[in-house]
Design a protein around this motif. Structure first.
Motif, PDB file in Angstrom:
ATOM      1  N   GLU A  94     -60.109  51.183 -79.025  1.00  0.00           N
ATOM      2  CA  GLU A  94     -59.945  51.583 -77.843  1.00  0.00           C
ATOM      3  C   GLU A  94     -60.973  52.348 -76.670  1.00  0.00           C
ATOM      4  N   LEU A  95     -61.853  52.717 -77.281  1.00  0.00           N
ATOM      5  CA  LEU A  95     -62.791  53.400 -76.432  1.00  0.00           C
ATOM      6  C   LEU A  95     -63.667  52.129 -75.811  1.00  0.00           C
ATOM      7  N   PHE A  96     -63.890  51.117 -76.453  1.00  0.00           N
ATOM      8  CA  PHE A  96     -64.336  50.094 -75.604  1.00  0.00           C
ATOM      9  C   PHE A  96     -63.318  49.460 -74.768  1.00  0.00           C
ATOM     10  N   ALA A  97     -62.246  49.385 -75.157  1.00  0.00           N
ATOM     11  CA  ALA A  97     -61.283  48.898 -73.859  1.00  0.00           C
ATOM     12  C   ALA A  97     -61.133  49.867 -72.862  1.00  0.00           C
ATOM     13  N   ARG A  98     -61.084  50.996 -73.021  1.00  0.00           N
ATOM     14  CA  ARG A  98     -61.114  52.013 -72.027  1.00  0.00           C
ATOM     15  C   ARG A  98     -62.199  51.878 -71.020  1.00  0.00           C
ATOM     16  N   PHE A  99     -63.482  51.842 -71.676  1.00  0.00           N
ATOM     17  CA  PHE A  99     -64.764  51.733 -70.742  1.00  0.00           C
ATOM     18  C   PHE A  99     -64.549  50.125 -69.957  1.00  0.00           C
ATOM     19  N   TRP A 100     -64.224  49.282 -70.571  1.00  0.00           N
ATOM     20  CA  TRP A 100     -63.995  47.925 -69.716  1.00  0.00           C
ATOM     21  C   TRP A 100     -62.855  47.910 -68.677  1.00  0.00           C
ATOM     22  N   LYS A 101     -61.612  48.612 -69.262  1.00  0.00           N
ATOM     23  CA  LYS A 101     -60.640  48.540 -68.262  1.00  0.00           C
ATOM     24  C   LYS A 101     -61.029  49.447 -66.985  1.00  0.00           C
ATOM     25  N   GLN A 102     -61.822  50.579 -67.248  1.00  0.00           N
ATOM     26  CA  GLN A 102     -62.343  51.497 -66.036  1.00  0.00           C
ATOM     27  C   GLN A 102     -63.100  50.499 -65.160  1.00  0.00           C
ATOM     28  N   LEU A 151     -63.435  47.417 -64.827  1.00  0.00           N
ATOM     29  CA  LEU A 151     -62.737  46.197 -64.147  1.00  0.00           C
ATOM     30  C   LEU A 151     -62.010  46.740 -62.910  1.00  0.00           C
ATOM     31  N   VAL A 152     -61.258  47.751 -63.242  1.00  0.00           N
ATOM     32  CA  VAL A 152     -60.494  48.461 -62.056  1.00  0.00           C
ATOM     33  C   VAL A 152     -61.132  48.860 -61.086  1.00  0.00           C
ATOM     34  N   GLU A 153     -62.245  49.594 -61.304  1.00  0.00           N
ATOM     35  CA  GLU A 153     -63.155  50.213 -60.199  1.00  0.00           C
ATOM     36  C   GLU A 153     -63.769  49.400 -59.492  1.00  0.00           C
ATOM     37  N   SER A 154     -64.269  48.209 -59.956  1.00  0.00           N
ATOM     38  CA  SER A 154     -64.789  47.145 -59.303  1.00  0.00           C
ATOM     39  C   SER A 154     -64.110  45.980 -58.820  1.00  0.00           C
ATOM     40  N   ASP A 155     -62.593  46.351 -58.588  1.00  0.00           N
ATOM     41  CA  ASP A 155     -61.723  45.488 -58.092  1.00  0.00           C
ATOM     42  C   ASP A 155     -61.853  43.882 -59.031  1.00  0.00           C
ATOM     43  N   TYR A 156     -62.258  44.037 -60.249  1.00  0.00           N
ATOM     44  CA  TYR A 156     -62.222  42.902 -61.163  1.00  0.00           C
ATOM     45  C   TYR A 156     -63.338  42.009 -60.968  1.00  0.00           C
ATOM     46  N   ARG A 157     -64.555  42.708 -60.372  1.00  0.00           N
ATOM     47  CA  ARG A 157     -65.604  41.742 -59.929  1.00  0.00           C
ATOM     48  C   ARG A 157     -66.799  42.086 -61.248  1.00  0.00           C
ATOM     49  N   ARG A 204     -57.097  39.056 -62.676  1.00  0.00           N
ATOM     50  CA  ARG A 204     -57.181  40.360 -61.794  1.00  0.00           C
ATOM     51  C   ARG A 204     -56.234  41.322 -62.519  1.00  0.00           C
ATOM     52  N   SER A 205     -56.310  41.365 -63.849  1.00  0.00           N
ATOM     53  CA  SER A 205     -55.522  42.420 -64.593  1.00  0.00           C
ATOM     54  C   SER A 205     -55.978  42.813 -65.798  1.00  0.00           C
ATOM     55  N   VAL A 206     -55.925  43.818 -66.498  1.00  0.00           N
ATOM     56  CA  VAL A 206     -56.396  44.449 -67.840  1.00  0.00           C
ATOM     57  C   VAL A 206     -55.490  43.929 -68.932  1.00  0.00           C
ATOM     58  N   GLU A 207     -54.347  43.110 -68.563  1.00  0.00           N
ATOM     59  CA  GLU A 207     -53.387  42.709 -69.607  1.00  0.00           C
ATOM     60  C   GLU A 207     -54.118  41.863 -70.819  1.00  0.00           C
ATOM     61  N   PRO A 208     -55.085  40.986 -70.408  1.00  0.00           N
ATOM     62  CA  PRO A 208     -55.740  40.285 -71.309  1.00  0.00           C
ATOM     63  C   PRO A 208     -56.483  41.126 -72.411  1.00  0.00           C
ATOM     64  N   LEU A 209     -57.090  42.305 -71.808  1.00  0.00           N
ATOM     65  CA  LEU A 209     -57.855  42.963 -72.846  1.00  0.00           C
ATOM     66  C   LEU A 209     -56.837  43.859 -73.609  1.00  0.00           C
ATOM     67  N   ASP A 210     -55.596  44.337 -73.296  1.00  0.00           N
ATOM     68  CA  ASP A 210     -54.739  45.016 -73.869  1.00  0.00           C
ATOM     69  C   ASP A 210     -54.028  44.213 -74.991  1.00  0.00           C
ATOM     70  N   GLU A 211     -53.766  42.974 -74.503  1.00  0.00           N
ATOM     71  CA  GLU A 211     -53.210  41.981 -75.661  1.00  0.00           C
ATOM     72  C   GLU A 211     -54.299  41.661 -76.773  1.00  0.00           C
ATOM     73  N   VAL A 212     -55.586  41.466 -76.477  1.00  0.00           N
ATOM     74  CA  VAL A 212     -56.575  41.361 -77.638  1.00  0.00           C
ATOM     75  C   VAL A 212     -56.827  42.546 -78.336  1.00  0.00           C
ATOM     76  N   VAL A 213     -56.926  43.807 -77.824  1.00  0.00           N
ATOM     77  CA  VAL A 213     -56.832  44.952 -78.455  1.00  0.00           C
ATOM     78  C   VAL A 213     -55.716  45.202 -79.309  1.00  0.00           C
TER      79      VAL A 213
END
Length: 188
Positions: free
Chosen positions: A84-92, A94-100, A170-179
């Motif tokens: 969850e920590l790792f996913a939170r780090f990456w989701k932030q 991804l979103v802050e960079s507009d998925y770049r 352009r979505s965090v859904e794949p990361l949520d699904e994997v976690v």
């Protein structure tokens, strides 16, 4: 006036961000200087090996940051907390960079070996550190060593792959699904 260490750190932070968004080939000295606001003479003062040294140092710094997260969780945490920590780090990120933003270690892995001879050893060392911490965490939760090693490979590979899918979709859904699936598998 900025201190020498501050200029160096600003350049490294800029290089990490550019690597995450543009990859190794898109991270030039000029781009780092423009992004960081550092004077041109700073490059060879702080990185006498030039672009290769700058990129390698930036990737090491990023790898060390993530490695320290993995190791802290392996020492004191549980599997759920770690993922969850790792996913939170990456989701932030991804979103802050507009998925770049992707992983700078992956960027160097994918397109750095031709331009930066030491890149293979550098990224291998970083991934091994992440893997060792993941194995330790799994062993502390009752997995036998050989299985913990295989599961750590699965977890690191799955999360890194999910980050790529997040950027593409352009979505965090794949990361949520994997976690979600990794947790269900590892906690069963």
């Amino acid at each position: 006036m900025a201190k020498a260490g501050e200029t160096r750190q600003r350049m490294l932070a800029s290089a990490v961000e550019l690597l995450r968004e543009r990859g190794t080939r898109g991270t030039s000295i000029d781009a780092v200087l423009a992004h960081s606001g550092a004077p041109r003479g700073s490059v060879y003062h702080h990185f006498p090996g030039g672009r290769a040294e700058l990129i390698t140092a930036a990737v090491r710094q990023a790898g060390d940051y993530i490695g320290s997260l993995f190791e802290a969780v392996a020492e004191d945490g549980d599997i759920r907390t770690g993922l969850e920590l790792f996913a939170r780090f990456w989701k932030q990120a991804l979103v802050e960079s507009d998925y770049r933003a992707g992983c700078p270690v992956v960027a160097l892995t994918v397109d750095g070996h031709d331009e930066i001879p030491q890149s293979t050893a550098t990224v291998s060392e970083i991934f091994q550190r992440w893997h060792r911490a993941s194995v330790l965490l799994l062993e502390r939760h009752g997995y036998e060593p050989a299985r913990a090693k295989r599961l750590a490979t699965l977890a690191v590979s799955s999360v890194e792959g999910a980050i790529i899918l997040c950027r593409a979709e352009r979505s965090v859904e794949p990361l949520d699904e994997v976690v979600t699936e990794l947790l269900a598998f590892l906690e069963s």
